[in-house]
Structures are given as C-alpha cells and as structure tokens.
Design a protein around this motif. Structure first.
Motif, mmCIF file in Angstrom:
data_model
loop_
_atom_site.group_PDB
_atom_site.id
_atom_site.type_symbol
_atom_site.label_atom_id
_atom_site.label_comp_id
_atom_site.label_asym_id
_atom_site.label_seq_id
_atom_site.Cartn_x
_atom_site.Cartn_y
_atom_site.Cartn_z
ATOM 1 N N ILE A 61 55.594 -28.847 -18.263
ATOM 2 C CA ILE A 61 54.549 -29.469 -17.985
ATOM 3 C C ILE A 61 53.870 -29.985 -18.982
ATOM 4 O O ILE A 61 53.477 -29.443 -20.027
ATOM 5 C CB ILE A 61 53.692 -28.249 -17.011
ATOM 6 C CG1 ILE A 61 54.321 -28.057 -15.795
ATOM 7 C CG2 ILE A 61 52.244 -28.555 -16.894
ATOM 8 C CD1 ILE A 61 53.970 -26.695 -14.957
ATOM 9 N N SER A 62 53.389 -31.219 -18.821
ATOM 10 C CA SER A 62 52.575 -31.798 -19.973
ATOM 11 C C SER A 62 51.062 -31.980 -19.748
ATOM 12 O O SER A 62 50.308 -32.441 -20.649
ATOM 13 C CB SER A 62 53.095 -33.146 -20.124
ATOM 14 O OG SER A 62 53.457 -33.974 -19.059
ATOM 15 N N LEU A 63 50.473 -31.493 -18.779
ATOM 16 C CA LEU A 63 49.234 -31.857 -18.200
ATOM 17 C C LEU A 63 48.718 -30.867 -17.456
ATOM 18 O O LEU A 63 49.307 -30.586 -16.311
ATOM 19 C CB LEU A 63 49.118 -33.258 -17.384
ATOM 20 C CG LEU A 63 47.584 -33.412 -17.120
ATOM 21 C CD1 LEU A 63 46.481 -33.444 -18.275
ATOM 22 C CD2 LEU A 63 47.349 -34.516 -16.062
ATOM 23 N N ILE A 64 47.609 -30.070 -17.721
ATOM 24 C CA ILE A 64 46.906 -29.011 -17.105
ATOM 25 C C ILE A 64 45.625 -29.505 -16.774
ATOM 26 O O ILE A 64 44.916 -30.175 -17.447
ATOM 27 C CB ILE A 64 47.047 -27.517 -17.922
ATOM 28 C CG1 ILE A 64 48.226 -26.931 -18.321
ATOM 29 C CG2 ILE A 64 46.233 -26.455 -17.017
ATOM 30 C CD1 ILE A 64 48.227 -25.853 -19.273
ATOM 31 N N ILE A 65 45.417 -29.364 -15.433
ATOM 32 C CA ILE A 65 43.795 -29.435 -14.983
ATOM 33 C C ILE A 65 43.352 -28.242 -14.554
ATOM 34 O O ILE A 65 43.859 -27.369 -13.657
ATOM 35 C CB ILE A 65 43.903 -30.388 -13.637
ATOM 36 C CG1 ILE A 65 44.826 -32.015 -13.999
ATOM 37 C CG2 ILE A 65 42.411 -30.850 -13.178
ATOM 38 C CD1 ILE A 65 44.900 -32.803 -12.949
ATOM 39 N N ALA A 66 42.332 -27.793 -15.465
ATOM 40 C CA ALA A 66 41.715 -26.452 -15.297
ATOM 41 C C ALA A 66 40.479 -26.650 -14.196
ATOM 42 O O ALA A 66 39.689 -27.469 -14.735
ATOM 43 C CB ALA A 66 41.527 -25.854 -16.596
ATOM 44 N N LEU A 67 40.289 -25.721 -13.228
ATOM 45 C CA LEU A 67 39.235 -26.022 -12.317
ATOM 46 C C LEU A 67 38.622 -24.705 -12.334
ATOM 47 O O LEU A 67 38.938 -23.416 -12.461
ATOM 48 C CB LEU A 67 39.702 -26.508 -11.055
ATOM 49 C CG LEU A 67 40.458 -27.730 -11.139
ATOM 50 C CD1 LEU A 67 41.521 -27.381 -10.271
ATOM 51 C CD2 LEU A 67 39.380 -28.611 -10.231
ATOM 52 N N ASP A 68 37.166 -24.796 -12.425
ATOM 53 C CA ASP A 68 36.309 -23.802 -12.443
ATOM 54 C C ASP A 68 36.352 -22.686 -13.586
ATOM 55 O O ASP A 68 35.973 -21.564 -13.642
ATOM 56 C CB ASP A 68 36.398 -22.857 -11.126
ATOM 57 C CG ASP A 68 35.396 -21.781 -10.784
ATOM 58 O OD1 ASP A 68 34.224 -21.838 -11.419
ATOM 59 O OD2 ASP A 68 35.706 -20.688 -10.462
ATOM 60 N N CYS A 69 37.024 -23.138 -14.643
ATOM 61 C CA CYS A 69 37.058 -22.191 -15.951
ATOM 62 C C CYS A 69 37.624 -23.363 -16.964
ATOM 63 O O CYS A 69 37.861 -24.402 -16.823
ATOM 64 C CB CYS A 69 38.183 -21.289 -15.554
ATOM 65 S SG CYS A 69 39.846 -22.034 -15.350
ATOM 66 N N GLY A 70 37.524 -22.844 -18.315
ATOM 67 C CA GLY A 70 38.039 -23.653 -19.394
ATOM 68 C C GLY A 70 36.876 -24.194 -20.432
ATOM 69 O O GLY A 70 37.427 -24.577 -21.330
ATOM 70 N N ILE A 71 35.721 -23.937 -19.937
ATOM 71 C CA ILE A 71 34.598 -24.598 -20.840
ATOM 72 C C ILE A 71 34.489 -23.782 -22.118
ATOM 73 O O ILE A 71 34.084 -24.361 -23.358
ATOM 74 C CB ILE A 71 33.191 -24.646 -19.975
ATOM 75 C CG1 ILE A 71 32.204 -25.606 -20.704
ATOM 76 C CG2 ILE A 71 32.874 -23.322 -19.801
ATOM 77 C CD1 ILE A 71 32.678 -26.907 -20.826
ATOM 78 N N LYS A 72 35.056 -22.583 -22.143
ATOM 79 C CA LYS A 72 35.025 -21.982 -23.441
ATOM 80 C C LYS A 72 36.441 -21.625 -24.124
ATOM 81 O O LYS A 72 36.321 -20.717 -25.071
ATOM 82 C CB LYS A 72 34.282 -20.412 -23.046
ATOM 83 C CG LYS A 72 32.604 -20.711 -22.934
ATOM 84 C CD LYS A 72 32.174 -19.211 -22.934
ATOM 85 C CE LYS A 72 30.513 -19.629 -23.101
ATOM 86 N NZ LYS A 72 29.831 -18.038 -23.243
ATOM 87 N N ALA A 73 37.450 -22.287 -23.488
ATOM 88 C CA ALA A 73 38.978 -21.932 -23.966
ATOM 89 C C ALA A 73 39.058 -22.678 -25.071
ATOM 90 O O ALA A 73 40.264 -23.451 -25.273
ATOM 91 C CB ALA A 73 39.942 -22.201 -22.928
ATOM 92 N N ILE A 74 38.450 -22.692 -26.318
ATOM 93 C CA ILE A 74 38.569 -23.282 -27.479
ATOM 94 C C ILE A 74 40.171 -23.032 -27.890
ATOM 95 O O ILE A 74 40.911 -24.026 -28.221
ATOM 96 C CB ILE A 74 37.502 -23.069 -28.494
ATOM 97 C CG1 ILE A 74 36.153 -22.898 -28.056
ATOM 98 C CG2 ILE A 74 37.630 -24.090 -29.621
ATOM 99 C CD1 ILE A 74 35.505 -24.269 -27.400
ATOM 100 N N GLU A 75 40.248 -21.792 -28.191
ATOM 101 C CA GLU A 75 41.654 -21.300 -28.812
ATOM 102 C C GLU A 75 42.981 -21.643 -27.920
ATOM 103 O O GLU A 75 43.800 -22.285 -28.297
ATOM 104 C CB GLU A 75 41.818 -19.980 -29.232
ATOM 105 C CG GLU A 75 40.859 -19.767 -30.195
ATOM 106 C CD GLU A 75 39.338 -19.026 -29.603
ATOM 107 O OE1 GLU A 75 39.196 -19.329 -28.310
ATOM 108 O OE2 GLU A 75 38.277 -18.535 -30.408
ATOM 109 N N LYS A 76 42.639 -21.430 -26.531
ATOM 110 C CA LYS A 76 43.580 -21.766 -25.849
ATOM 111 C C LYS A 76 44.031 -23.171 -25.498
ATOM 112 O O LYS A 76 45.250 -23.601 -25.439
ATOM 113 C CB LYS A 76 43.323 -21.428 -24.121
ATOM 114 C CG LYS A 76 42.779 -19.784 -24.263
ATOM 115 C CD LYS A 76 43.485 -18.689 -24.073
ATOM 116 C CE LYS A 76 42.829 -17.421 -24.191
ATOM 117 N NZ LYS A 76 41.910 -17.042 -23.396
ATOM 118 N N VAL A 77 43.254 -24.031 -25.529
ATOM 119 C CA VAL A 77 43.377 -25.619 -25.522
ATOM 120 C C VAL A 77 43.962 -26.254 -26.570
ATOM 121 O O VAL A 77 44.954 -26.859 -26.673
ATOM 122 C CB VAL A 77 42.074 -26.329 -25.360
ATOM 123 C CG1 VAL A 77 41.975 -27.961 -25.406
ATOM 124 C CG2 VAL A 77 41.540 -25.847 -23.915
ATOM 125 N N ALA A 78 43.572 -25.336 -27.673
ATOM 126 C CA ALA A 78 44.308 -25.773 -29.028
ATOM 127 C C ALA A 78 45.852 -25.295 -29.033
ATOM 128 O O ALA A 78 46.711 -25.910 -29.509
ATOM 129 C CB ALA A 78 43.527 -25.118 -30.277
#
Length: 561
Positions: free
Chosen positions: A134-151
C-alpha cells in the motif's frame, strides 16, 4: 443545580424579527439568543440547504489531497483507509472506503486495535500497509499529532493524507496533505467539523473532479450525521445542514447497516438524540469490546441478512459493554468514597484491571455524580491509560497541557481527552492535575448549571408554539433544546414518584387554571417540594407524550425549586 437565565436580547431586534417572520416574541427571542437576527439568517436556520455548504477547496491542502488520491486511482495504487475505533473514526472509514470503492477496487480499511495499538496512527498499521504493497494511507479522525509515524511511513515509501479535527500540536506532520480546520494556517470558514465531516469535505473535493454533484453524495450524509451527534460537536452552520440532510437520509433511505441495527428499535422517525443514544453506543461497542472493524463491516454491508447477523453480534458487544460499565462505575464510586479525606477539585481514580473500552463512559458517569473534571485510569500494556471528561465551561485539554511533564501522550477536545503515562508518574501527575484545576477553575463551575432561555407562562404553551419549536431541531451544542422557566406553579394533587427506587417524578403542574402534564427524570427526591399545595418554580423543556394513541404536550422537568 444553579439556574442561569440567558440575557434578554435587545427588544428592538426581537420585535423587528418577530414582525418580519410573523412569529411571537418568544420564538424571536430564542432565535436572537442563537445569533439569528435577520430574515435571511432565519431562513438558513429553518430551511437548511446544501447550497450553504462551503467550497471544500477553501480548506488548506485540499487541492494536494485530491491530486494525490486522483493520482493513486489513476495509477492503480493500493489505498488504505485508516481511522480511529470510536463512532467518528468508524463512520469516517465507512464513508471514505465506500466512496473510494466506487472509483477503484484497490481500497482496504484499517482500524487500530484499542488494546494492542491504542489511539491514532500506529506503527503496526503502517507495517500492515507496507506488507500489503500500500503506497497511500488516508487517516481519518486521527493523525494530526502523528509526527514520527508519518516520518516512519515516508521511509517505507508510504504517503499520508490526514483528515483530522483535533487541535494540532506545535508541529504539523510532514504528510502530502493535512486537512484540519483547526490548523492556525487554515482559513476554512467553519472550524467545528467532526472527523467524518472533514472526510466528507474530502469526498466532496474528489467528487468535483469526477463531475459529481452534492446530490450524488447525499447517501453518505447518514454517516456524517451520526458522527456529528456522537462526537458532540456544535450543531451550527455547516454541521446543522449536514445533520439535517443526514437525518433525512436515515429516515427515508437508511443504509442496510442502519436498518439492521434498528430492526428491533420501536422508532419510526429518528432524531439526533436517537443517533446519540441508540445508534452511537452500538457502533462504539464494537471498538470497546471487540474490534472497530466490526462496526465498519456493518456500516458498509449491503446484504440485509449479513447485516442482521453483524448487528446481532454488535448487540451482544453492547450488552457486555453495559455490564462492564455498571460494574466499573460502582467500583470507582466506592473508591472515591473510601478516599474522601479532603475537598478536591478533581476526581481521579485508577484500577489496573478496569476494561479500557469503557473508562470513557465511566468518566462521564463520575462527572455527572461529582461534577468535577474527571480522569479514569487503567493499565494498558506497560503504561497507564486514562479517559478525561470535564464540566461545562472548563477546558480539560488545557489543564492536561499544563501537566505534560508527567504525560507520555495526550490528545482530545475541551471536554473530553485521552492520555497515557508511566505508572511511576501517576501520583505526581495526580497532584499536578489537582493543583492546575484548583488554580484555574471558576469555583461556580463545580455546581451543575441549567441554562434557562427565558421565563414563560403555561398559557403560552400551545400546539402551534410547539410546532415551531420542533423546527429548531436538530438540537445539540450551540443550539440546545430551549429550556423555559415558570414561577408560581402548583401540582394538581396527583404528583407521585415512579420508576425503580421511586427515582422519577410524575405530576401535572397548573397555574391560572391551565394544567400541563410533567415528568422529571431523576427528580423523585424532590417530591416533597410539590406536596401540600406548595407553589414552586419549574425549569423544563417541552416535549410530546404519547399514551394509548393520544398525543399531548408535556413538560420535561430539568429541576424544581
């Protein structure tokens, strides 16, 4: 209870509006109190329109989000729709995955396990995406603080589009697009969307690229309305239009999952209150007791027989949830009683084996009982996890923000939040939280408040008046059910306590030869105030009572004095 009477609005504005709308001064006053002062504003309020929805491209990063998803569809990439395990998250995932599935078959869904992974974007979820190409994740109702996870995802060649409505931290994740109206650099006109609402704006943006109109997206609004009710966001502006049309969809053409869930509920027309108390707890029960994906499966199922099977499983989870909630609430109340050595401004309780799935509900119940900012902790892996709830008017998110020295992770809203910390920091945190709340809370907020819109007389309660009041719905934060007050009323002499433990009060109140039936849930203990021809004042909303096929108006008592 302390009764607070709303300020009386400017009489000239009220009278002008009453005349323009051809309504009485009471209705005009209620409208002005809600910020509605002109004919056009009243028209938008009483006749919500899909034209009132804002252009999705006014939201920061919307063009980038739409471009990236369009490119993924064109290039036949695998897309993962990722959301939190509560109602807002699961409805968001159902919404986004079912819409994307009309454009591409390469869509998978993911809800983190509440117990193994915890809240929000998880490393496990990103590894799942990587393992499944999977090359694209659409995160809903979460993710605004996921700095390390997105990196971390970026290192693995996975892009993120984030749709969130929680408050951002100092830093925004380095995603392809971060849609969040609460970003300080986002000029989107309406800031109070829920997570599912932000997801809907994204599908609105995508739809414009595929020559679809807002009418094509109407069937998805049932999910948005459910999330708006469950997430306790203001039912004003854009949310009001979304909730209004979502309820129409639920009542006229409910999706198969709703039909199945409500097959045993004796309801013909659902209101936003029914979504909050009938639908939301069942959707939530899946994530609390088993796994949030069960809720997504039910909400996206199109075969009625399969949906009925899913719904009966969810009904069982909901029964288990009720039992756990009752047991833990009793234990928590006992713990508070055993430790009541001093006056406190907060309620903080902990037991390591409490079920993590229900501590939020327990926190709400304790807040109702003791009316203090409340935290309920349990053990979660090698850390402690808590749900926070607050009293009206006090920002528990800011209070937690002042305790970050002892917190590993936290997030949420003004009135509800979640956090984790190390067990060795529990006592120090508890002490700090108490001192922060004690020094920042206005002491009057520790007494429950009833906000009374205005005093009226019983003679003014007519079927016509109630018909107009009903059009104020859907009700919720920012547009609460109107509460009235009448002084000098008396019981007709037949008032009595009803229900288990005589908990409720049933009576008829009268004044100036007009009598109206009334029910006061939880007011049984106040029966002595209405006996012996005593006169009293009542705070109430107006409701309909159906008995033996007869429908009559009744007062729903909030308090009597």
């Amino acid at each position: 209870m302390r009764w607070t009477l709303k300020p009386t609005p400017d009489a000239s504005i009220v009278n002008a509006l009453a005349e323009r709308l051809n309504v009485d001064a009471i209705i005009a006053t209620l409208l002005v109190q809600r910020g509605i002062e002109t004919f056009d504003q009243a028209k938008k309020f009483f006749r919500p329109s899909l034209d009132d929805l804002h252009d999705p491209f006014l939201m920061k990063d919307m063009d980038r989000a739409v471009d990236r998803i369009e490119s993924a569809i064109r290039n036949e990439e695998n897309i993962l729709v990722y959301g939190d395990y509560d109602v807002d998250g699961t409805t968001s995932v159902a919404l986004m995955s079912s819409y994307l599935s009309t454009l591409t078959p390469q869509v998978a869904t993911y809800i983190p396990d509440r117990y193994q992974e915890g809240y929000g974007v998880s490393y496990q979820g990103i590894d799942y995406a990587h393992d499944n190409d999977i090359s694209l994740i659409i995160a809903l109702d979460c993710g605004i603080k996921a700095i390390e996870k997105v990196a971390y995802a970026k290192e693995k060649g996975i892009d993120f589009v984030i749709c969130d409505h929680h408050r951002p931290g100092e830093q925004i994740p380095d995603a392809i697009a971060v849609l969040d109206p609460k970003r300080s650099d986002c000029e989107y006109p309406y800031k109070e969307l829920c997570g599912c609402g932000v997801g809907f704006k994204l599908i609105q943006g995508l739809a414009s690229r595929y020559d679809q109109t807002i009418e094509d997206l109407l069937p998805y609004l049932d999910l948005v309305a459910t999330a708006i009710g469950a997430d306790i966001v203001p039912i004003t502006g854009e949310n009001r239009a979304l909730a209004h049309f979502g309820l129409k969809v639920i009542n006229a053409h409910p999706r198969t999952g709703f039909k199945a869930m409500l097959s045993k509920a004796n309801k013909t027309t659902l209101t936003i209150t029914d979504l909050v108390f009938l639908v939301a707890p069942r959707i939530n029960a899946a994530g609390r007791m088993k796994h949030g994906l069960h809720a997504v499966n039910l909400l996206t199922e199109t075969d009625l027989q399969t949906a009925l099977q899913f719904a009966s499983e969810i009904e069982l989870y909901n029964s288990d949830r009720k039992e756990a909630d009752k047991k833990i609430t009793e234990e928590a109340l006992q713990q508070i009683k055993d430790n009541q050595e001093e006056e406190r401004y907060t309620t903080v309780v902990y037991q390591e084996n409490w079920h993590k799935g229900v501590i939020g509900i327990v926190a709400s119940r304790l807040t109702e009982t003791y009316y203090r900012p409340t935290l309920v902790f349990t053990k979660s892996g090698d850390k402690l996890a808590a749900s926070a709830r607050s009293v009206r008017g006090y920002d528990v998110y800011e209070a937690l923000n002042a305790c970050t020295d002892y917190i590993e992770q936290f997030g949420g809203h003004k009135y509800a939040a979640g956090l984790t910390l190390l067990e060795e920091n529990y006592e120090a945190f508890k002490k700090k939280f108490e001192s922060v709340v004690a020094s920042t809370i206005d002491k009057k907020l520790l007494t429950p408040e009833i906000t009374v819109d205005m005093p009226i007389e019983l003679t003014q309660i007519t079927p016509k008046f109630y018909r107009i009041l009903k059009q104020f719905a859907p009700f919720g934060p920012g547009n609460m059910t109107p509460v009235f007050m009448t002084e000098g009323v008396k019981d007709t002499g037949y008032g009595k306590c009803v229900g288990a433990d005589d908990k409720h009060l049933k009576c008829a109140v009268q004044k100036n030869k007009i009598a109206v039936g009334a029910i006061g849930f939880g007011l049984g203990a106040k029966q002595n105030l209405i006996t012996g021809n005593n006169s009293f004042k009542a705070a109430y909303s107006i409701d309909e009572n159906e008995w033996n096929g007869q429908v009559s108006l009744q007062l729903k008592l909030k308090d009597i004095n």
